[in-house]
Design an enzyme around this catalytic site. Structure first.
Site, mmCIF file in Angstrom:
data_model
loop_
_atom_site.group_PDB
_atom_site.id
_atom_site.type_symbol
_atom_site.label_atom_id
_atom_site.label_comp_id
_atom_site.label_asym_id
_atom_site.label_seq_id
_atom_site.Cartn_x
_atom_site.Cartn_y
_atom_site.Cartn_z
ATOM 1 N N GLY A 99 0.810 -1.226 0.000
ATOM 2 C CA GLY A 99 0.000 0.000 0.000
ATOM 3 C C GLY A 99 0.834 1.263 0.000
ATOM 4 O O GLY A 99 0.316 2.355 0.219
ATOM 5 N N GLY A 101 2.867 2.288 -2.586
ATOM 6 C CA GLY A 101 3.170 2.826 -3.922
ATOM 7 C C GLY A 101 4.451 2.314 -4.548
ATOM 8 O O GLY A 101 5.056 3.013 -5.367
ATOM 9 N N ASP A 146 -1.738 7.122 -7.264
ATOM 10 C CA ASP A 146 -0.364 6.703 -6.947
ATOM 11 C C ASP A 146 0.638 7.389 -7.871
ATOM 12 O O ASP A 146 1.625 7.976 -7.407
ATOM 13 C CB ASP A 146 -0.213 5.181 -7.080
ATOM 14 C CG ASP A 146 -0.786 4.438 -5.886
ATOM 15 O OD1 ASP A 146 -1.591 5.026 -5.160
ATOM 16 O OD2 ASP A 146 -0.420 3.269 -5.686
HETATM 17 O O1 PMV Z 1 -1.539 1.052 -4.382
HETATM 18 P P1 PMV Z 1 -2.315 1.049 -3.122
HETATM 19 O O2 PMV Z 1 -2.403 -0.245 -2.457
HETATM 20 O O3 PMV Z 1 -1.936 2.182 -2.228
HETATM 21 O O4 PMV Z 1 -3.866 1.342 -3.502
HETATM 22 C C1 PMV Z 1 -4.228 2.342 -4.345
HETATM 23 C C2 PMV Z 1 -5.467 3.005 -3.879
HETATM 24 C C3 PMV Z 1 -6.783 2.486 -4.405
HETATM 25 O O5 PMV Z 1 -7.713 3.532 -4.178
HETATM 26 C C4 PMV Z 1 -7.211 1.249 -3.631
HETATM 27 C C5 PMV Z 1 -6.739 2.148 -5.889
HETATM 28 C C6 PMV Z 1 -6.588 3.356 -6.780
HETATM 29 O O6 PMV Z 1 -6.211 3.156 -7.945
HETATM 30 O O7 PMV Z 1 -6.860 4.488 -6.367
#
Ligand code: PMV
Length: 311
Positions: A99, A101, A146
């Protein structure tokens, strides 16, 4: 030798709902970086990622290989059919599938180093747009948050499809980020939320809207507007976490860390990112920081990182 780095990131508010058009807030995490170094020479373009024990040529990369896609898309942007022979080495201090990035940071570093190799200047929004394409390979239907926060390297208020708005803190906010150590691919969590939304759009739309309202209120507190005290940000984090539980993206490990942080005096705590594993964050004060850090470690956090949002 060309070299470029990119930070990790943490989502403060609005994950998942951001995929459906609601705002989200995110910050770069500069203490963990991905770095790409390119040494020109040889007779092929090699990609090395020793952290994950991988070494392959661009020609033999799998069609869904995000690093190879980052190189190819940068070449296309520069008007080149292929890069010159070289060795690209990627090193990352960002835990994978946590989570934070890691995928976006790795691709951002690769795009920047490749652009240097090709002598093609790219601004942050060019880099972000290329990395968004690689995010689609990694995540399926990414919101773009991200690549935006990582490529711009700034705290942002983000709405899908709109230019990012810098988040300008009026006060300092101290956060601890606890990693459950449970790898959780974003793609699976995002796909599950989508399937649930398709089955019951009304219910899920309400949850997304409520998450969006929290993100807007949190932005006001961070930017010093409205009449809520700064500590209320913790309450908003708790409410956002409750909604993420309703989306069914928490996990026993995340619940352990969130509960431990609150019990040790955090002003609020929530999971951060796609959930099901990965990381959580807790809002702390200079007085509670040490106790919350210790509680997170005792509750099983594999790593605890501190960061501060500053004016
Ligand atoms: O990459 P992560 O695990 O931080 O998740 C991204 C955030 C989400 O909202 C779950 C997906 C997105 O594309 O915004």
């Amino acid at each position: 030798m060309m070299r470029a780095s990119a930070p990790g990131k943490a989502i403060l508010f609005g994950e998942h709902a951001v995929v459906y058009g609601q705002p989200a807030l995110a910050i770069p995490l500069t203490q963990v970086q991905a770095t790409a170094a390119i040494q020109p020479g040889g007779n092929e373009f090699w990609i090395e990622a020793p952290d994950v024990r991988r070494r392959y040529t661009l020609a033999e990369a799998a069609p869904d290989d995000a690093l190879a896609a980052a190189v190819r898309l940068t070449c296309a942007r520069a008007g080149e059919a292929a890069p010159p022979p070289a060795v690209l080495s990627l090193a990352s201090r960002i835990p994978i599938a946590s989570g934070l990035g890691s995928g976006a940071a790795a691709c951002t570093a690769v795009v920047r180093a490749t652009a240097q190799l090709l002598g093609c200047p790219l601004d942050d929004s060019d880099v972000s747009a290329i990395v968004f394409e690689t995010e689609k390979m990694l995540h399926g239907t990414p919101s773009g948050i991200d690549n935006t926060v990582v490529a711009f390297g700034l705290p942002v208020y983000f709405v899908r499809g709109q230019p990012p708005v810098p988040l300008r803190a009026a006060l300092s906010f101290q956060l601890l980020i606890g990693d459950t150590g449970v790898a959780s691919p974003t793609k699976a969590a995002v796909a599950d939320v989508r399937a649930a939304w398709q089955k019951d759009p009304q219910r899920y739309q309400k949850i997304f809207q409520a998450v969006g309202d929290l993100a807007r209120e949190a932005r006001n507190i961070i930017e010093g507007r409205g009449n809520r005290p700064a500590a209320f940000l913790g309450e908003l984090m708790n409410r956002n976490h409750a909604l993420l539980r309703e989306l069914d993206v928490s996990s026993p490990e995340l619940e352990n860390l969130v509960t431990a942080a609150r019990a040790a005096g955090a002003l609020g705590a929530k999971l951060s990112g796609a959930g099901r594993g990965g990381s959580m964050l807790a809002l702390v004060t200079p007085a509670s920081e040490a106790a919350v850090r210790k509680a997170l470690e005792q509750a099983g956090a594999q790593r605890v990182m501190g960061t501060t949002i500053t004016p």
